[in-house]
Motif scaffolding. Structure first.
Motif, PDB file in Angstrom:
ATOM      1  N   GLY A  80       0.788  -1.221   0.000  1.00 41.02           N
ATOM      2  CA  GLY A  80       0.000   0.000   0.000  1.00 41.02           C
ATOM      3  C   GLY A  80       0.822   1.274   0.000  1.00 41.02           C
ATOM      4  N   ARG A  81       2.131   1.136   0.165  1.00 38.64           N
ATOM      5  CA  ARG A  81       2.989   2.324   0.153  1.00 38.64           C
ATOM      6  C   ARG A  81       4.236   2.044  -0.686  1.00 38.64           C
ATOM      7  NH1 ARG A  81       4.246   4.448   6.038  1.00 38.64           N
ATOM      8  NH2 ARG A  81       3.949   2.296   6.734  1.00 38.64           N
ATOM      9  N   THR A  82       4.681   3.039  -1.446  1.00 36.49           N
ATOM     10  CA  THR A  82       5.945   2.925  -2.159  1.00 36.49           C
ATOM     11  C   THR A  82       7.075   2.884  -1.144  1.00 36.49           C
ATOM     12  OG1 THR A  82       5.116   4.114  -4.099  1.00 36.49           O
ATOM     13  CG2 THR A  82       7.498   4.042  -3.794  1.00 36.49           C
ATOM     14  N   GLN A  83       7.865   1.841  -1.206  1.00 34.79           N
ATOM     15  CA  GLN A  83       8.995   1.737  -0.293  1.00 34.79           C
ATOM     16  C   GLN A  83      10.231   2.350  -0.947  1.00 34.79           C
ATOM     17  OE1 GLN A  83      10.967  -2.051   0.299  1.00 34.79           O
ATOM     18  NE2 GLN A  83      10.991  -1.754   2.518  1.00 34.79           N
ATOM     19  N   VAL A  84      10.928   3.170  -0.170  1.00 35.39           N
ATOM     20  CA  VAL A  84      12.201   3.736  -0.610  1.00 35.39           C
ATOM     21  C   VAL A  84      13.281   3.049   0.228  1.00 35.39           C
ATOM     22  CG1 VAL A  84      13.516   5.826  -1.049  1.00 35.39           C
ATOM     23  CG2 VAL A  84      11.015   5.899  -1.085  1.00 35.39           C
ATOM     24  N   MET A  85      13.923   2.083  -0.372  1.00 31.49           N
ATOM     25  CA  MET A  85      14.820   1.189   0.363  1.00 31.49           C
ATOM     26  C   MET A  85      16.283   1.526   0.082  1.00 31.49           C
ATOM     27  SD  MET A  85      15.055  -1.437   2.353  1.00 31.49           S
ATOM     28  CE  MET A  85      16.151  -2.795   2.785  1.00 31.49           C
ATOM     29  N   PRO A  86      17.065   1.866   1.118  1.00 31.00           N
ATOM     30  CA  PRO A  86      18.501   2.065   0.896  1.00 31.00           C
ATOM     31  C   PRO A  86      19.146   0.747   0.469  1.00 31.00           C
ATOM     32  CG  PRO A  86      17.804   3.017   2.991  1.00 31.00           C
ATOM     33  CD  PRO A  86      16.669   2.168   2.503  1.00 31.00           C
ATOM     34  N   VAL A  87      19.875   0.792  -0.632  1.00 29.18           N
ATOM     35  CA  VAL A  87      20.484  -0.428  -1.162  1.00 29.18           C
ATOM     36  C   VAL A  87      21.945  -0.184  -1.513  1.00 29.18           C
ATOM     37  CG1 VAL A  87      18.339  -1.417  -2.061  1.00 29.18           C
ATOM     38  CG2 VAL A  87      19.702   0.116  -3.522  1.00 29.18           C
ATOM     39  N   ARG A  88      22.667  -1.291  -1.545  1.00 26.66           N
ATOM     40  CA  ARG A  88      24.021  -1.289  -2.080  1.00 26.66           C
ATOM     41  C   ARG A  88      23.968  -1.810  -3.507  1.00 26.66           C
ATOM     42  NH1 ARG A  88      26.900  -5.315   1.417  1.00 26.66           N
ATOM     43  NH2 ARG A  88      28.750  -4.685   0.215  1.00 26.66           N
ATOM     44  N   ILE A  89      24.928  -1.387  -4.323  1.00 27.03           N
ATOM     45  CA  ILE A  89      25.024  -1.864  -5.706  1.00 27.03           C
ATOM     46  C   ILE A  89      26.345  -2.607  -5.855  1.00 27.03           C
ATOM     47  CG2 ILE A  89      25.114  -1.231  -8.140  1.00 27.03           C
ATOM     48  CD1 ILE A  89      23.471   1.236  -7.475  1.00 27.03           C
ATOM     49  N   LEU A  90      26.226  -3.887  -6.154  1.00 25.91           N
ATOM     50  CA  LEU A  90      27.411  -4.725  -6.381  1.00 25.91           C
ATOM     51  C   LEU A  90      27.269  -5.408  -7.729  1.00 25.91           C
ATOM     52  CD1 LEU A  90      27.878  -6.417  -2.874  1.00 25.91           C
ATOM     53  CD2 LEU A  90      29.182  -4.520  -3.821  1.00 25.91           C
ATOM     54  N   ASP A  91      28.228  -5.177  -8.609  1.00 24.73           N
ATOM     55  CA  ASP A  91      28.207  -5.795  -9.943  1.00 24.73           C
ATOM     56  C   ASP A  91      26.885  -5.536 -10.650  1.00 24.73           C
ATOM     57  OD1 ASP A  91      30.780  -6.843  -9.524  1.00 24.73           O
ATOM     58  OD2 ASP A  91      29.952  -8.602  -8.514  1.00 24.73           O
ATOM     59  N   ASP A  92      26.418  -4.291 -10.583  1.00 19.85           N
ATOM     60  CA  ASP A  92      25.175  -3.880 -11.248  1.00 19.85           C
ATOM     61  C   ASP A  92      23.964  -4.670 -10.769  1.00 19.85           C
ATOM     62  OD1 ASP A  92      26.057  -1.738 -12.746  1.00 19.85           O
ATOM     63  OD2 ASP A  92      26.687  -2.991 -14.420  1.00 19.85           O
ATOM     64  N   ALA A  93      23.964  -5.036  -9.500  1.00 20.38           N
ATOM     65  CA  ALA A  93      22.806  -5.659  -8.870  1.00 20.38           C
ATOM     66  C   ALA A  93      22.673  -5.084  -7.468  1.00 20.38           C
ATOM     67  CB  ALA A  93      22.963  -7.180  -8.817  1.00 20.38           C
ATOM     68  N   VAL A  94      21.457  -5.185  -6.874  1.00 22.52           N
ATOM     69  CA  VAL A  94      21.207  -4.516  -5.601  1.00 22.52           C
ATOM     70  C   VAL A  94      20.924  -5.518  -4.490  1.00 22.52           C
ATOM     71  CG1 VAL A  94      20.316  -2.469  -6.765  1.00 22.52           C
ATOM     72  CG2 VAL A  94      18.717  -4.230  -6.010  1.00 22.52           C
ATOM     73  N   LEU A  95      21.251  -5.074  -3.266  1.00 23.05           N
ATOM     74  CA  LEU A  95      20.911  -5.799  -2.052  1.00 23.05           C
ATOM     75  C   LEU A  95      20.721  -4.776  -0.950  1.00 23.05           C
ATOM     76  CD1 LEU A  95      24.095  -7.398  -0.473  1.00 23.05           C
ATOM     77  CD2 LEU A  95      24.211  -5.921  -2.480  1.00 23.05           C
ATOM     78  N   PRO A  96      19.973  -5.106   0.104  1.00 28.80           N
ATOM     79  CA  PRO A  96      19.701  -4.111   1.146  1.00 28.80           C
ATOM     80  C   PRO A  96      20.974  -3.572   1.776  1.00 28.80           C
ATOM     81  CG  PRO A  96      18.280  -6.029   1.396  1.00 28.80           C
ATOM     82  CD  PRO A  96      19.303  -6.391   0.372  1.00 28.80           C
ATOM     83  N   ALA A  97      20.951  -2.270   2.094  1.00 29.22           N
ATOM     84  CA  ALA A  97      22.099  -1.646   2.752  1.00 29.22           C
ATOM     85  C   ALA A  97      21.984  -1.723   4.262  1.00 29.22           C
ATOM     86  CB  ALA A  97      22.230  -0.186   2.316  1.00 29.22           C
ATOM     87  N   THR A  98      20.780  -2.049   4.781  1.00 32.58           N
ATOM     88  CA  THR A  98      20.564  -2.104   6.218  1.00 32.58           C
ATOM     89  C   THR A  98      19.889  -3.423   6.579  1.00 32.58           C
ATOM     90  OG1 THR A  98      18.323  -1.176   6.224  1.00 32.58           O
ATOM     91  CG2 THR A  98      20.161   0.381   6.186  1.00 32.58           C
TER      92      THR A  98
END
Length: 388
Positions: free
Chosen positions: A329-347
């Motif tokens: 129900g809400r747009t999530q703005v998630m801090p992420v890391r970028i490794l090899d042009d792919a993302v994973l959570p930063a926290t």
């Protein structure tokens, strides 16, 4: 609730380009070019040598021994080439009239009065023609663009000592909260360190604005209203006091003064305020530091870009290598890391609005649509950069 897109559009309607100014090249790094830079003259302005060597006339002969009739260092206009001779010439020096090629010094014995040439080039070899780099009146650096050192070098080579740049948007910052103490202070009672003043001031400068004032005030309406009196700015950004609590001073003080408050379907940063105060656009962010940073990137950055006359940086679509949960129900703005042009959570704590200490680990924000409850590995997400 308003969607993120609806809220952004309403905020963009509050601003427009704010004009330009002429600055010296020494003051232009990182500014937004507002008018094209044109070449003041041909560059180079004359045919010149691309090598240290000997200027020759190709039709005059060939390899062998030649008399050197003149020296031509850079910065000196030469005489016409004497028939039957060569001229010793340095890189960048003007070609003498009558010469049409250069023998590099490496292809000779390096003689001064007399020289032995071991190669004989074709016409035009090792000669930079006039106007080969720039033609007078041609566009050298096109607007709009964020000026880099290389752009300024091109402008200087084009003979332009100044450039016309977009005026920096003047931003006034007000951070509220009785609990806030400046970094370095000894915390007492229920105090916490104020990160909001720092993140907003730095972000304004990072995205091309100028901080004209930055104030930290308590939770009293009178103090807040005094802080907003006489502000001369193009945009006001506040942090804190916009929710439904008993001490939400910004909402309490400004709701009757042309500022609208309401929820936006996003996490973090749901409570928002927007409008104009004394004719100046204002954005009112909630007080948790991550909510402040997210509000700035989602909404204030597009406003600054509009005032500077440049497009907002586009999103990237990247794959997910480590999934996470998202509030439906809400747009999530998630801090992420970028490794090899792919993302994973930063926290480890998701998109919690209080996790400011983990923001330094983030390379970007991932935008997760409101209907998604679980971001799965192998899917893709829109990613928004943190810096210009």
């Amino acid at each position: 609730m308003r969607s993120v897109a609806e809220h952004r559009e309403d905020l963009l309607a509050l601003v427009s380009p704010i004009g330009s100014e002429s600055v010296l090249l020494s003051d232009a790094l990182g500014r937004v070019l507002a008018d094209d830079v044109l070449a003041a003259a041909d560059a180079p302005p004359f045919d010149n040598s691309a090598m240290d060597g000997y200027a020759i006339r190709v039709s005059a002969g060939g390899v062998g021994s030649w008399r050197v009739s003149q020296d031509i260092p850079a910065g000196r206009m030469p005489s016409a080439l004497e028939p039957g001779t060569v001229a010793r010439i340095m890189t960048g020096a003007p070609m003498p009239e009558g010469a049409d090629a250069v023998v590099p010094v490496e292809d000779s014995d390096g003689g001064i009065g007399q020289v032995e040439l071991r190669t004989w080039p074709v016409v035009g070899r090792h000669v930079r023609p006039a106007g080969a780099d720039m033609i007078a009146g041609a566009v050298v650096v096109g607007a709009p663009r964020l000026l880099r050192a290389a752009d300024l070098a091109a402008a200087a080579a084009a003979g332009q000592p100044r450039v016309t740049v977009a005026r920096r948007p003047r931003v006034s910052i007000v951070v509220t909260g009785d609990e806030l103490a400046p970094p370095g202070a000894t915390l007492t009672g229920a105090e916490i360190y104020d990160a909001n003043s720092t993140v907003l001031s730095a972000a304004v400068r990072e995205w091309g604005g100028e901080v004209v004032s930055a104030q930290r005030v308590g939770d009293g309406p009178a103090e807040l209203l005094r802080s907003l009196e006489g502000i001369e700015a193009d945009l006001i950004v506040t942090a804190g006091g916009v929710s439904a609590g008993a001490y939400d001073v910004v909402k309490e003080s400004l709701a009757s003064r042309g500022v609208t408050f309401g929820p936006v379907a996003m996490q973090p940063g749901k409570p928002q305020g927007w409008g104009a105060l004394h004719g100046v656009p204002i954005v009112c962010a909630p007080g948790n530091p991550v909510s402040v940073a997210v509000t700035f990137r989602l909404f204030v950055v597009p406003m600054l870009c509009a005032m500077l006359g440049v497009p907002t940086p586009p999103l990237r679509r990247l794959p997910v290598v480590e999934g996470w949960r998202s509030p439906q129900g809400r747009t999530q703005v998630m801090p992420v890391r970028i490794l090899d042009d792919a993302v994973l959570p930063a926290t480890a704590g998701g998109s919690g609005s209080n996790l400011v200490g983990s923001l330094a680990a983030a390379d970007a924000y991932a935008l997760v649509p409101a209907e998604v409850e679980m971001v799965m590995p192998g899917t893709t997400v829109d990613v928004m950069g943190l810096v210009p």
